[in-house]
Design an enzyme around this catalytic site. Structure first.
Site, mmCIF file in Angstrom:
data_model
loop_
_atom_site.group_PDB
_atom_site.id
_atom_site.type_symbol
_atom_site.label_atom_id
_atom_site.label_comp_id
_atom_site.label_asym_id
_atom_site.label_seq_id
_atom_site.Cartn_x
_atom_site.Cartn_y
_atom_site.Cartn_z
ATOM 1 N N ARG A 107 0.883 -1.176 0.000
ATOM 2 C CA ARG A 107 0.000 0.000 0.000
ATOM 3 C C ARG A 107 0.912 1.215 0.000
ATOM 4 O O ARG A 107 1.738 1.383 0.900
ATOM 5 C CB ARG A 107 -0.900 0.011 1.238
ATOM 6 C CG ARG A 107 -1.551 1.361 1.482
ATOM 7 C CD ARG A 107 -2.618 1.354 2.529
ATOM 8 N NE ARG A 107 -3.803 0.667 2.043
ATOM 9 C CZ ARG A 107 -4.985 0.698 2.655
ATOM 10 N NH1 ARG A 107 -5.129 1.388 3.785
ATOM 11 N NH2 ARG A 107 -6.027 0.061 2.164
ATOM 12 N N HIS A 134 -7.678 0.951 -6.063
ATOM 13 C CA HIS A 134 -7.787 0.054 -4.899
ATOM 14 C C HIS A 134 -8.486 -1.241 -5.355
ATOM 15 O O HIS A 134 -9.642 -1.495 -4.999
ATOM 16 C CB HIS A 134 -8.595 0.765 -3.808
ATOM 17 C CG HIS A 134 -8.514 0.119 -2.457
ATOM 18 N ND1 HIS A 134 -7.663 -0.941 -2.167
ATOM 19 C CD2 HIS A 134 -9.186 0.384 -1.303
ATOM 20 C CE1 HIS A 134 -7.822 -1.283 -0.890
ATOM 21 N NE2 HIS A 134 -8.736 -0.507 -0.350
ATOM 22 N N GLN A 137 -10.253 -3.992 -2.946
ATOM 23 C CA GLN A 137 -11.532 -3.542 -2.389
ATOM 24 C C GLN A 137 -12.684 -3.874 -3.333
ATOM 25 O O GLN A 137 -13.734 -4.363 -2.907
ATOM 26 C CB GLN A 137 -11.480 -2.024 -2.151
ATOM 27 C CG GLN A 137 -12.764 -1.465 -1.591
ATOM 28 C CD GLN A 137 -13.027 -1.959 -0.183
ATOM 29 O OE1 GLN A 137 -12.176 -1.857 0.679
ATOM 30 N NE2 GLN A 137 -14.201 -2.517 0.062
ATOM 31 N N ASP A 225 -17.687 7.028 -0.360
ATOM 32 C CA ASP A 225 -16.350 6.883 0.233
ATOM 33 C C ASP A 225 -16.022 8.217 0.900
ATOM 34 O O ASP A 225 -16.691 9.232 0.663
ATOM 35 C CB ASP A 225 -15.331 6.512 -0.856
ATOM 36 C CG ASP A 225 -13.948 6.165 -0.291
ATOM 37 O OD1 ASP A 225 -13.830 5.924 0.931
ATOM 38 O OD2 ASP A 225 -12.977 6.119 -1.074
ATOM 39 N N CYS A 266 -16.378 1.422 1.499
ATOM 40 C CA CYS A 266 -15.208 0.564 1.749
ATOM 41 C C CYS A 266 -14.706 0.683 3.178
ATOM 42 O O CYS A 266 -13.978 -0.194 3.643
ATOM 43 C CB CYS A 266 -14.098 0.888 0.757
ATOM 44 S SG CYS A 266 -13.363 2.519 0.950
ATOM 45 N N ARG A 294 -13.232 -8.776 2.119
ATOM 46 C CA ARG A 294 -11.825 -8.481 1.814
ATOM 47 C C ARG A 294 -10.981 -9.713 2.092
ATOM 48 O O ARG A 294 -10.086 -10.070 1.330
ATOM 49 C CB ARG A 294 -11.320 -7.309 2.677
ATOM 50 C CG ARG A 294 -11.980 -5.965 2.409
ATOM 51 C CD ARG A 294 -11.622 -5.413 1.058
ATOM 52 N NE ARG A 294 -10.177 -5.268 0.877
ATOM 53 C CZ ARG A 294 -9.433 -4.267 1.342
ATOM 54 N NH1 ARG A 294 -10.003 -3.278 1.997
ATOM 55 N NH2 ARG A 294 -8.129 -4.209 1.112
HETATM 56 N N1 CP Z 1 -11.088 -0.271 2.964
HETATM 57 C C1 CP Z 1 -9.794 -0.333 3.315
HETATM 58 O O1 CP Z 1 -8.886 -0.565 2.492
HETATM 59 O O2 CP Z 1 -9.570 -0.147 4.640
HETATM 60 P P1 CP Z 1 -8.180 0.068 5.367
HETATM 61 O O3 CP Z 1 -7.653 1.411 4.964
HETATM 62 O O4 CP Z 1 -8.501 -0.010 6.830
HETATM 63 O O5 CP Z 1 -7.221 -1.019 4.944
HETATM 64 N N1 NVA Z 2 -10.284 6.689 -0.749
HETATM 65 C C1 NVA Z 2 -9.792 6.238 0.523
HETATM 66 C C2 NVA Z 2 -9.960 4.759 0.664
HETATM 67 C C3 NVA Z 2 -9.500 4.186 1.964
HETATM 68 C C4 NVA Z 2 -9.596 2.695 2.028
HETATM 69 C C5 NVA Z 2 -8.346 6.639 0.697
HETATM 70 O O1 NVA Z 2 -7.554 6.482 -0.255
HETATM 71 O O2 NVA Z 2 -7.992 7.132 1.752
#
Ligand code: CP
Ligand code: NVA
Length: 308
Positions: A107, A134, A137, A225, A266, A294
């Site tokens: 990530r 992502h 997700q 989101d 998400c 997930r």
């Molecule tokens: N939805 C998601 O990816 O959550 P986290 O940021 O907690 O991993």
């Molecule tokens: N759009 C959000 C998703 C988190 C899982 C971010 O990138 O922070």
């Protein structure tokens, strides 16, 4: 090398195999304790590196638990604690990690980091979120929709708010799973033209509608989101909130969708901002099924990458 970098970069037939396997593994675990090993141990003897340059609850825990359920081992690493965070190149990091581990999940911020990691690693790399997409997700989200409502093909998904990284992966999924998607949000936060174009080229209907009530008419699924993503500067928060306030998913907005429309997010959510608790905790909401899925979806993604 079978990486999982984005939904549109994996063949639709392979995506379907992943979802079928995820559902089968989920069904096989029904009612069992979370720590119990799966009957099959396809990751036995495998070491998985989980690298986080941004915070995470779901991604971190679901990859860790999923690997262990399949008999593998994990190392959860923070980018800042690695030499990666102190100037070592991504290419060198990728080559070194490939000598120790069988699979890398990362990530990160800029997509180029993910792509460079994949280019130089001798082991599969999975995208655990970048500023741009992502994909894990959305695999869980498609799985969740289909568990509740059957095939997503031909359905109408409405994305409300910021055309961000999660929205981008929804557009990729629209192309691969053949569903229609309407984006409703301010023009300044439209999804990238490239991703809209890619989905349209795949023959699905992608609409941009500024009026949220019009957008959700006929929706099978409404998605929200956060209004401020991890890569967005906090200094933009007030401006973004002002632009996005009209796109909050609340009971009034949901009343314009189909009677059996689902609601997804998400998570993490900012309750009473992008969505009200009445919707998040209401009958249309499947947000905690999404979070659970997930785990199952990513277990199948890891098996796909490792060919096990
Ligand atoms: N939805 C998601 O990816 O959550 P986290 O940021 O907690 O991993
Ligand atoms: N759009 C959000 C998703 C988190 C899982 C971010 O990138 O922070």
């Amino acid at each position: 090398m079978t990486h999982f970098l984005d939904v549109h970069k994996t063949d639709p037939a392979a995506l379907r195999v992943i979802l079928d396997q995820a559902q089968a593994m989920k069904d096989a675990r029904a009612g069992k304790p979370k720590g119990m090993l799966d009957a099959e141990q396809p990751l036995a003897g495998h070491m998985v590196a989980l690298i986080f340059e941004k915070p995470s609850t779901r991604t971190r825990i679901s990859f860790d638990v999923g690997t262990r359920q399949m008999g593998g081992e994990t190392m959860v690493l923070s980018g800042a604690d690695m030499q990666l965070g102190h100037g070592e190149t991504i290419a060198d990091t990728a080559r070194v990690l490939s000598r120790y581990v069988d699979l890398i999940m990362i990530r990160t911020f800029d997509e180029s980091v993910l792509l460079e990691m994949a280019e130089y690693a001798d082991v599969p790399v999975i995208n655990g979120l970048t500023d741009r997409t992502h994909p894990c997700q959305i695999m869980a989200d498609v799985m969740t929709f289909e568990e509740h409502r059957g095939p997503i093909k031909g359905k109408k998904v409405v994305w409300c708010g910021d055309g961000n990284n999660v929205c981008a992966s929804f557009l990729h999924a629209a192309a691969q799973f053949q569903f229609d998607l309407t984006f409703t949000g301010p023009a300044q936060l439209d999804p990238e033209d490239e991703f809209v174009g890619l989905a349209r080229k795949a023959g699905v209907r992608i609409d941009i509608e500024r009026d949220a009530e019009k957008a959700v008419q006929g929706a099978d699924l409404v998605v929200a989101d956060t209004w401020v993503s991890m890569h967005d500067s906090q200094s933009t928060k007030e401006r973004r909130h002002n632009m996005l306030r009209g796109y909050q998913v609340n009971d009034a907005l949901m009343s314009h969708a189909k009677d059996d429309a689902l609601f997804m997010h998400c998570l993490p959510a900012h309750r009473e901002e992008e969505a009200t608790s009445s919707v998040m905790d209401g009958p249309a909401s499947v947000i905690f099924d999404e979070a659970e899925n997930r785990l199952h979806a990513q277990k199948a993604i890891m098996r796909h990458c490792l060919g096990v």
